[in-house]
Design an enzyme around this catalytic site. Structure first.
Site, PDB file in Angstrom:
ATOM      1  N   ARG A   5      42.446  18.001  10.689  1.00 24.10           N
ATOM      2  CA  ARG A   5      42.941  18.668   9.763  1.00 24.10           C
ATOM      3  C   ARG A   5      42.058  18.891   8.680  1.00 24.10           C
ATOM      4  O   ARG A   5      41.030  18.040   8.437  1.00 24.10           O
ATOM      5  CB  ARG A   5      44.189  17.787   9.145  1.00 24.10           C
ATOM      6  CG  ARG A   5      45.341  17.982   9.844  1.00 24.10           C
ATOM      7  CD  ARG A   5      46.519  17.224   9.119  1.00 24.10           C
ATOM      8  NE  ARG A   5      47.919  17.226  10.137  1.00 24.10           N
ATOM      9  CZ  ARG A   5      48.828  16.518   9.864  1.00 24.10           C
ATOM     10  NH1 ARG A   5      48.786  15.775   8.797  1.00 24.10           N
ATOM     11  NH2 ARG A   5      49.798  16.669  10.697  1.00 24.10           N
ATOM     12  N   ASP A  47      40.220  14.075 -18.412  1.00 22.56           N
ATOM     13  CA  ASP A  47      39.273  15.500 -18.273  1.00 22.56           C
ATOM     14  C   ASP A  47      37.709  15.378 -18.475  1.00 22.56           C
ATOM     15  O   ASP A  47      36.966  16.195 -18.101  1.00 22.56           O
ATOM     16  CB  ASP A  47      39.844  16.621 -19.019  1.00 22.56           C
ATOM     17  CG  ASP A  47      41.391  16.523 -18.860  1.00 22.56           C
ATOM     18  OD1 ASP A  47      41.581  16.287 -17.699  1.00 22.56           O
ATOM     19  OD2 ASP A  47      42.002  17.102 -19.821  1.00 22.56           O
ATOM     20  N   GLY A  49      41.900  13.178 -27.437  1.00 27.69           N
ATOM     21  CA  GLY A  49      40.735  14.208 -26.818  1.00 27.69           C
ATOM     22  C   GLY A  49      40.519  15.262 -28.002  1.00 27.69           C
ATOM     23  O   GLY A  49      40.767  15.090 -29.168  1.00 27.69           O
TER      24      GLY A  49
HETATM   25  O1  F6P Z   1      44.589  16.294 -20.473  1.00 28.20           O
HETATM   26  C1  F6P Z   1      44.869  15.509 -19.547  1.00 28.20           C
HETATM   27  C2  F6P Z   1      45.864  16.070 -18.405  1.00 28.20           C
HETATM   28  O2  F6P Z   1      46.144  15.100 -17.581  1.00 28.20           O
HETATM   29  C3  F6P Z   1      45.176  17.272 -17.739  1.00 28.20           C
HETATM   30  O3  F6P Z   1      44.310  16.733 -16.861  1.00 28.20           O
HETATM   31  C4  F6P Z   1      46.481  17.866 -17.187  1.00 28.20           C
HETATM   32  O4  F6P Z   1      45.955  19.188 -16.894  1.00 28.20           O
HETATM   33  C5  F6P Z   1      47.361  17.641 -18.297  1.00 28.20           C
HETATM   34  O5  F6P Z   1      46.908  16.491 -19.053  1.00 28.20           O
HETATM   35  C6  F6P Z   1      48.901  17.248 -17.938  1.00 28.20           C
HETATM   36  O6  F6P Z   1      49.620  17.311 -18.982  1.00 28.20           O
HETATM   37  P1  F6P Z   1      51.136  16.610 -18.962  1.00 28.20           P
HETATM   38  O7  F6P Z   1      51.050  15.239 -18.692  1.00 28.20           O
HETATM   39  O8  F6P Z   1      51.704  17.066 -19.896  1.00 28.20           O
HETATM   40  O9  F6P Z   1      51.732  17.286 -17.592  1.00 28.20           O
END
Ligand code: F6P
Length: 357
Positions: free
Chosen positions: A176, A141, A115
């Protein structure tokens, strides 16, 4: 001697990484006669002596690999080389050791799949050595600047859409409100795309200033038409207080799905349930679109090294692969365009975004 290039995956895993590694190894071998070295655990492998790496045998790079989620090389989203977390809690600059690790591998170019944060780190790490570096964007993301798609995003959207398809029958059967919290870090790309594809009634994303009362009013209006269930998608960052407002201003930074279900239950009298999709979005079998994207970006990344280019990222733009300077990518997170096609489409379909629009 055959030229050697390195590849590593960095940051959170996602679907399509193996397809990208495969494409790089195949293009390097069949296009240029090069050998590809896979570095393990992202930059962490570069700290080990001997360096944690393996030559990628092209006979092992068959199509089965492209079908597998995750990254067989391993990855990390911890361990900034310039401020590496040490066991005693301190931070240490270990970038020199990592560069030494790269040089020990005898590689003459590096491809990093990551990323924008990872690509920024890798770019700065490699720069002093003069080693050519090319980035491949990946993240569920989809917030990497200057590319319409990042590897992993199409699969994450497919998983979130399927989750909505699966939540719908329970919502309808039990009358729901079903709240689905999806990932996306600070962006709402997964939420808005899956919300449209999965037939959500409400989509809340950090890019749109939403009001809790409007969500309540929308659910009430659905009920007035005789519908007793509702599907709500909320991006994990939608609860950031500077983006939400009114009664939503106390929405938590974490756990917004549970919070929203609780509040909707109180405000509407409907039974509401939250599902937090979490890492399920990252680990799936890559969709066809992700495999295709990873393959096209991987091939072009090797071509760029062959053309002597460096400090660039391959990108998907207007139905083709292009390349852009990394300087135009890092530090510029791409969020959902408030006036873009997806937002307009959502509104046109009657999806409530919690704002006045
Ligand atoms: O950047 C990818 C991502 O999955 C985000 O969507 C999320 O906020 C974060 O990484 C979660 O990170 P981790 O796997 O460290 O909990």
């Amino acid at each position: 001697m055959t030229k050697r290039i390195g590849i590593l995956t960095s940051g959170g895993d996602c679907a399509g990484l193996n397809a990208a590694i495969r494409a790089v190894a195949l293009r390097a071998r069949h296009g240029y006669g090069w050998t590809t070295v896979g570095i393990r655990y992202g930059t962490l492998g570069l700290l080990e002596r001997p360096v944690e790496a393996e030559v990628l045998d092209v006979d092992r790079m068959d199509a089965a690999l492209a079908r597998q989620g995750g990254t067989f090389l391993g990855t990390t989203n911890r361990g900034d080389p310039f401020a590496f977390p040490m066991p005693d809690g301190s931070r240490k600059d270990r970038s020199g050791e990592m560069v030494e690790g790269l040089l020990l591998l005898g590689i003459e170019g590096l491809i990093g799949v990551g990323g924008d944060g990872s690509l920024d780190i890798l770019r700065r790490l490699v720069a002093p050595s003069g080693m050519p570096f090319v980035g491949i964007p990946k993240t569920i993301d989809n917030d990497v600047a200057n590319t319409e798609r990042a590897v992993g995003y199409p699969t994450a959207v497919a998983v979130a859409t399927e989750a909505l398809d699966r939540l719908h029958p329970t919502g309808a059967s039990h009358e729901r409100v079903m709240v689905l919290e999806v990932m996306g870090r600070d962006a709402g790309h997964i939420a808005i795309a899956a919300g449209i594809a999965g037939g959500a009634d409400v989509v809340l994303i950090p890019e749109v200033h939403w009001h809790f009362e409007r969500v309540v009013a929308h659910i009430a209006s659905l009920r007035a038409t005789g519908r007793s269930s509702a599907l709500v998608v909320v991006a994990e960052a939608a609860g950031q207080s500077d983006k939400a407002s009114d009664a939503a201003s106390d929405a938590p930074k974490q756990g917004v799905g549970d919070w929203l279900a609780r509040r909707l239950s109180q405000a509407t009298g409907a039974e509401a349930r939250a599902t937090v999709l979490g890492h399920v979005q990252r680990g799936a079998t890559p969709t066809a679109e992700d495999r295709l994207l990873a393959a096209a970006l991987g091939v072009r990344a090797v071509d760029l090294l062959a053309e002597g280019k460096s400090d660039r990222m391959v990108a998907w733009w207007n139905r083709q692969v292009i390349d852009v300077p990394l300087a135009k990518v890092v530090g510029r997170s791409r969020t959902v365009d408030r006036d873009g096609t997806l937002i307009r489409t959502a509104r046109a379909l009657g999806i409530c975004l919690g704002d006045a629009g």
